[in-house]
Design a protein around this motif. Structure first.
Motif, PDB file in Angstrom:
ATOM      1  N   ILE A  80       0.360  -1.232   0.493  1.00 15.34           N
ATOM      2  CA  ILE A  80       0.104  -0.418  -0.044  1.00 15.34           C
ATOM      3  C   ILE A  80       0.974   1.228  -0.011  1.00 15.34           C
ATOM      4  O   ILE A  80       1.997   1.024   0.785  1.00 15.34           O
ATOM      5  N   MET A  81       0.636   2.034  -1.533  1.00 12.35           N
ATOM      6  CA  MET A  81       1.493   3.320  -1.304  1.00 12.35           C
ATOM      7  C   MET A  81       0.841   4.372  -0.598  1.00 12.35           C
ATOM      8  O   MET A  81      -0.707   4.840  -0.742  1.00 12.35           O
ATOM      9  N   ARG A  82       1.736   5.170  -0.059  1.00 11.27           N
ATOM     10  CA  ARG A  82       0.822   6.987   0.647  1.00 11.27           C
ATOM     11  C   ARG A  82       1.770   7.492  -0.068  1.00 11.27           C
ATOM     12  O   ARG A  82       2.537   7.630  -0.562  1.00 11.27           O
ATOM     13  N   VAL A  83       0.318   8.272  -1.403  1.00  8.36           N
ATOM     14  CA  VAL A  83       0.485   9.739  -1.584  1.00  8.36           C
ATOM     15  C   VAL A  83       0.111  10.798  -1.208  1.00  8.36           C
ATOM     16  O   VAL A  83      -1.104  11.068  -0.688  1.00  8.36           O
ATOM     17  N   THR A  84       0.919  12.233  -1.631  1.00 10.01           N
ATOM     18  CA  THR A  84       0.347  13.101  -0.101  1.00 10.01           C
ATOM     19  C   THR A  84       1.019  14.262  -1.949  1.00 10.01           C
ATOM     20  O   THR A  84       1.533  13.951  -2.926  1.00 10.01           O
ATOM     21  N   VAL A  85      -0.097  15.751  -1.575  1.00 13.75           N
ATOM     22  CA  VAL A  85      -0.075  16.589  -2.731  1.00 13.75           C
ATOM     23  C   VAL A  85      -0.159  17.509  -2.194  1.00 13.75           C
ATOM     24  O   VAL A  85      -0.178  17.841  -0.695  1.00 13.75           O
ATOM     25  N   ASP A  86      -0.030  19.354  -2.464  1.00 12.34           N
ATOM     26  CA  ASP A  86       0.236  20.310  -1.743  1.00 12.34           C
ATOM     27  C   ASP A  86      -1.430  20.826  -2.191  1.00 12.34           C
ATOM     28  O   ASP A  86      -2.318  20.020  -2.484  1.00 12.34           O
ATOM     29  N   PRO A  87      -1.947  21.356  -1.831  1.00 13.53           N
ATOM     30  CA  PRO A  87      -3.808  22.163  -1.536  1.00 13.53           C
ATOM     31  C   PRO A  87      -3.721  21.831  -2.907  1.00 13.53           C
ATOM     32  O   PRO A  87      -4.888  21.799  -2.677  1.00 13.53           O
ATOM     33  N   ASP A  88      -3.268  22.772  -3.533  1.00 10.22           N
ATOM     34  CA  ASP A  88      -3.430  22.317  -5.014  1.00 10.22           C
ATOM     35  C   ASP A  88      -3.185  21.620  -6.005  1.00 10.22           C
ATOM     36  O   ASP A  88      -3.142  21.340  -7.256  1.00 10.22           O
ATOM     37  N   GLY A  89      -2.450  20.563  -5.341  1.00 15.46           N
ATOM     38  CA  GLY A  89      -2.653  19.110  -5.812  1.00 15.46           C
ATOM     39  C   GLY A  89      -1.242  18.673  -6.830  1.00 15.46           C
ATOM     40  O   GLY A  89      -1.097  17.800  -7.953  1.00 15.46           O
ATOM     41  N   LYS A  90      -0.752  19.677  -7.018  1.00 20.15           N
ATOM     42  CA  LYS A  90       0.898  19.682  -7.511  1.00 20.15           C
ATOM     43  C   LYS A  90       1.815  19.137  -6.317  1.00 20.15           C
ATOM     44  O   LYS A  90       1.848  18.928  -5.145  1.00 20.15           O
ATOM     45  N   ASN A  91       3.393  18.645  -6.864  1.00 13.59           N
ATOM     46  CA  ASN A  91       4.145  18.208  -6.031  1.00 13.59           C
ATOM     47  C   ASN A  91       3.825  17.303  -4.583  1.00 13.59           C
ATOM     48  O   ASN A  91       4.196  16.471  -4.055  1.00 13.59           O
ATOM     49  N   ALA A  92       3.063  15.924  -5.910  1.00 12.26           N
ATOM     50  CA  ALA A  92       2.762  14.605  -5.382  1.00 12.26           C
ATOM     51  C   ALA A  92       4.213  13.596  -5.160  1.00 12.26           C
ATOM     52  O   ALA A  92       5.062  13.545  -5.794  1.00 12.26           O
ATOM     53  N   LYS A  93       3.719  13.096  -4.038  1.00  6.86           N
ATOM     54  CA  LYS A  93       5.318  12.810  -3.147  1.00  6.86           C
ATOM     55  C   LYS A  93       4.778  10.902  -3.106  1.00  6.86           C
ATOM     56  O   LYS A  93       3.301  11.129  -2.423  1.00  6.86           O
TER      57      LYS A  93
END
Length: 140
Positions: A80-93
């Motif tokens: 299971i991977m966890r993906v986070t993004v900035d509030p504007d949906g950019k810089n996905a990690k």
């Protein structure tokens, strides 16, 4: 956005023209992916974590069940991977959220298939290899 085209079947992963179907298309014509998940993983189930059981930084993270490879010398995926993004949906990690289903170079103990959230904020993971459902919870 409405009408966006992400390239399939002409272009894969944002920068790889399909050798058979590209038909003169350039990958730059299409919207690029926010994040490449990696080779030889099959993202089958995805949920936004909207519960309250895990710490606040997990809220609105994207959880992805990756089935994983079956035709490599060293299997990958099965996690299971966890993906986070900035509030504007950019810089996905992305980072590994849960793993352990690959037990050797070519051995599966299970293959995560889908994710749902329980009412108590825990995460339920369906495993179609082991025929199981796992509950992942958080406590202090």
């Amino acid at each position: 956005r409405l009408g966006e085209h992400f390239g399939y079947p002409y272009c894969h992963q944002g920068d790889m023209p399909d050798p058979k179907f590209a038909m003169g298309h350039q990958c730059s014509e299409f919207s690029p992916p926010a994040l490449n998940l990696g080779a030889h993983v099959a993202p089958l189930g995805m949920k936004f974590y909207t519960g309250n059981q895990f710490p606040a930084e997990y809220r609105n993270s994207i959880l992805i069940a990756e089935h994983g490879s079956w035709n490599r010398h060293n299997y990958q995926g099965g996690r299971i991977m966890r993906v986070t993004v900035d509030p504007d949906g950019k810089n996905a990690k992305q980072e590994v959220f849960a793993e352990g289903w690959i037990t050797g170079k070519q051995d599966y103990a299970g293959r995560p298939n889908d994710i749902i959230l329980a009412k108590d904020g825990s995460i339920l993971v369906a495993d179609d290899w082991a025929g199981a459902i796992y509950r992942i919870s958080y406590s202090r």
